[in-house]
Write a protein that holds these residues in place. Sequence first.
Motif, PDB file in Angstrom:
ATOM      1  N   SER A 184       0.851  -1.188   0.000  1.00  0.00           N
ATOM      2  CA  SER A 184       0.000   0.000   0.000  1.00  0.00           C
ATOM      3  C   SER A 184       0.885   1.236   0.000  1.00  0.00           C
ATOM      4  N   ALA A 185       0.280   2.369  -0.349  1.00  0.00           N
ATOM      5  CA  ALA A 185       1.055   3.593  -0.539  1.00  0.00           C
ATOM      6  C   ALA A 185       1.021   4.474   0.695  1.00  0.00           C
ATOM      7  N   ILE A 186       2.140   5.132   0.943  1.00  0.00           N
ATOM      8  CA  ILE A 186       2.200   6.253   1.879  1.00  0.00           C
ATOM      9  C   ILE A 186       2.734   7.443   1.096  1.00  0.00           C
ATOM     10  N   ALA A 187       2.292   8.643   1.452  1.00  0.00           N
ATOM     11  CA  ALA A 187       2.667   9.797   0.638  1.00  0.00           C
ATOM     12  C   ALA A 187       2.705  11.076   1.460  1.00  0.00           C
ATOM     13  N   GLU A 188       3.724  11.896   1.190  1.00  0.00           N
ATOM     14  CA  GLU A 188       3.738  13.290   1.617  1.00  0.00           C
ATOM     15  C   GLU A 188       3.075  14.101   0.508  1.00  0.00           C
ATOM     16  N   VAL A 189       2.069  14.886   0.852  1.00  0.00           N
ATOM     17  CA  VAL A 189       1.385  15.717  -0.140  1.00  0.00           C
ATOM     18  C   VAL A 189       1.676  17.182   0.172  1.00  0.00           C
ATOM     19  N   HIS A 190       2.503  17.803  -0.667  1.00  0.00           N
ATOM     20  CA  HIS A 190       2.938  19.184  -0.451  1.00  0.00           C
ATOM     21  C   HIS A 190       2.158  20.118  -1.371  1.00  0.00           C
ATOM     22  N   THR A 191       1.411  21.032  -0.777  1.00  0.00           N
ATOM     23  CA  THR A 191       0.766  22.092  -1.546  1.00  0.00           C
ATOM     24  C   THR A 191       1.742  23.254  -1.666  1.00  0.00           C
ATOM     25  N   ILE A 192       2.041  23.668  -2.883  1.00  0.00           N
ATOM     26  CA  ILE A 192       3.044  24.709  -3.107  1.00  0.00           C
ATOM     27  C   ILE A 192       2.403  26.076  -2.896  1.00  0.00           C
ATOM     28  N   ASP A 193       2.926  26.826  -1.929  1.00  0.00           N
ATOM     29  CA  ASP A 193       2.405  28.161  -1.640  1.00  0.00           C
ATOM     30  C   ASP A 193       3.455  29.218  -1.986  1.00  0.00           C
ATOM     31  N   ASP A 194       3.085  30.491  -1.849  1.00  0.00           N
ATOM     32  CA  ASP A 194       3.984  31.583  -2.252  1.00  0.00           C
ATOM     33  C   ASP A 194       5.272  31.640  -1.435  1.00  0.00           C
ATOM     34  N   PRO A 195       5.246  31.427  -0.100  1.00  0.00           N
ATOM     35  CA  PRO A 195       6.520  31.436   0.627  1.00  0.00           C
ATOM     36  C   PRO A 195       7.508  30.382   0.112  1.00  0.00           C
ATOM     37  N   PHE A 196       7.011  29.191  -0.198  1.00  0.00           N
ATOM     38  CA  PHE A 196       7.902  28.164  -0.720  1.00  0.00           C
ATOM     39  C   PHE A 196       8.422  28.567  -2.100  1.00  0.00           C
ATOM     40  N   ARG A 197       7.554  29.155  -2.936  1.00  0.00           N
ATOM     41  CA  ARG A 197       7.997  29.618  -4.252  1.00  0.00           C
ATOM     42  C   ARG A 197       9.094  30.662  -4.113  1.00  0.00           C
ATOM     43  N   ASP A 198       8.926  31.591  -3.163  1.00  0.00           N
ATOM     44  CA  ASP A 198       9.940  32.640  -2.966  1.00  0.00           C
ATOM     45  C   ASP A 198      11.278  32.040  -2.567  1.00  0.00           C
ATOM     46  N   LEU A 199      11.255  31.025  -1.695  1.00  0.00           N
ATOM     47  CA  LEU A 199      12.503  30.400  -1.256  1.00  0.00           C
ATOM     48  C   LEU A 199      13.224  29.734  -2.422  1.00  0.00           C
ATOM     49  N   VAL A 200      12.488  29.067  -3.277  1.00  0.00           N
ATOM     50  CA  VAL A 200      13.110  28.376  -4.401  1.00  0.00           C
ATOM     51  C   VAL A 200      13.637  29.362  -5.427  1.00  0.00           C
TER      52      VAL A 200
END
Length: 535
Positions: A473-489
């Motif tokens: 069976s699957a386990i998953a991290e689900v990351h919603t990309i928000d503006d603070p994360f976009r700014d860091l990248v």
Amino acid sequence: MLGDLLAALNKARAAATPDRSVLDVLLEMGFSSRMLSQTLAALAGVPAISPESEDWIEFSALCAESAASVPCVPLRVPGAHGVCYGLSDPWDEELVARLRRVAGPSCTPAAVSARWLRRLNAEPAPPIIPNTEPPNASPGAIVSWTDAVVLVDQVFASAIALGASDIHFETGRSGLRIKFRVNGVLMQHARTEDSRLADESVSRIKVLAQLDITERRIPQDGRFRWRHGAQDIDMRVSIMPGLISEDAVLRILDKSRLRADGQAMSLDRLGLDRTSCERIRELTALPHGMLLVTGPTGSGKTTTLYAALSELNTGQDKIVTIEDPVEYELAGVLQIPVNERKGLTFARGLRSILRHDPDRILVGEIRDGETADIAVQSALTGHQVFTTVHANSVFDVVGRFKHFEIDMFGFMGALNGIVVQRLLREICPHCRVAGAPTAAEQGWLQKAGIKVREIIKGVGCARCNGTGYGARSAIAEVHTIDDPFRDLVISEAPLMQLRRYVQSSDAGSLSGLAGRWIEQGRTTPEEVRRVLGWL
């Protein structure tokens, strides 16, 4: 006498009809069955099988496959090598060539009565009975096969019965070793010490995949479709030259596997927890942008996207997929297989898809910068793009797209979410036992902050093939990309700063999810360390 027989043979071929084979006409001319059997075999290497020789009929595993394109009867003829195939006119070069494209170049045609060919339609060949282990042997034992066609067919049937995802044919000085990958783990199946048979088995696989059997110095890739009962199983083939001989690895692509019980595919059926399912559904419901599913090979990335598409496939949106190969069939969805030999690459196909008025696009895998750039532009221009990339974490995804030399501002603007996924084997429900953790396990659990007094394990039984584990069976991290994360990248922030921000989010972690599985008795610390590398 020989001249008379040759003349009669030519007349018989001209007089043969669907109701009378060449052999029937020869018998009507007064030639005896025994004389025909001996003389024709010596004349052209073509056995003539008497209509009364019922004991020689052998419906082999290739029967259904070959009869679909060439009317024939598989036979086991004393003194002949392997399986013979009875034809109405075994001297017809075109008919024999069609047979050998299906049954292999070494098969022997034979002359049979039309009654035997009619029997094939009246009495269909019995279904293939899959072998769950090698004949008369335990897994890994030496097996005495004598025919490469039979060997390969039996191995295919056994692999499908065990639910294997890959079949390994490993050749060496000691012969052939056959291994299956079941639930992500490679297991011994059988071996034979016949080196000749090892080479013939690889050649048989090459014939099925329409590869060059004379080329043994370079890698070759191909695919073919194998008939198993009422199902068509797609096989993806990789041939690799080695020091002694060639190895073959086949990926089994059973499009019907997830729908064998008649239920539609869905995220809930993958074993994901409720929170992960809801977050993925929120991301797939967005009108445009990109959703990336990432993980190593065999972590179920494409299956997760298919499950999400199945839930969205209501007929109100135009859904188009481009894959290499198409792994599952979805009704009402245009599915395009990549064909690099014909020039249909991911990038070229994706460009064409954009002119096909799609709403949602699935790109099987991002492999190069050109495909990545087109996928990003598609997501920025109002399409919803689902795709996968081989990366181990959300941070590796960023590095991967930087390696593709993609404009990071555009990429982060298009990206809606990242799903980091793994597959864990669950403990077999039929042989579960509880016991105290070992010293090593206790150290792992303490470091991970998991407090349990006993560990649930599977001791191994017939139901789980002695592994102690059942399905994955699957386990998953689900990351919603928000503006603070976009700014860091976009600002190229240090990795530690990115890591702290991700850890402060509510996406959870694979370690935390795996730890809860251990506490719930669903899996073991060894399985978590095998898949994640840590605990």
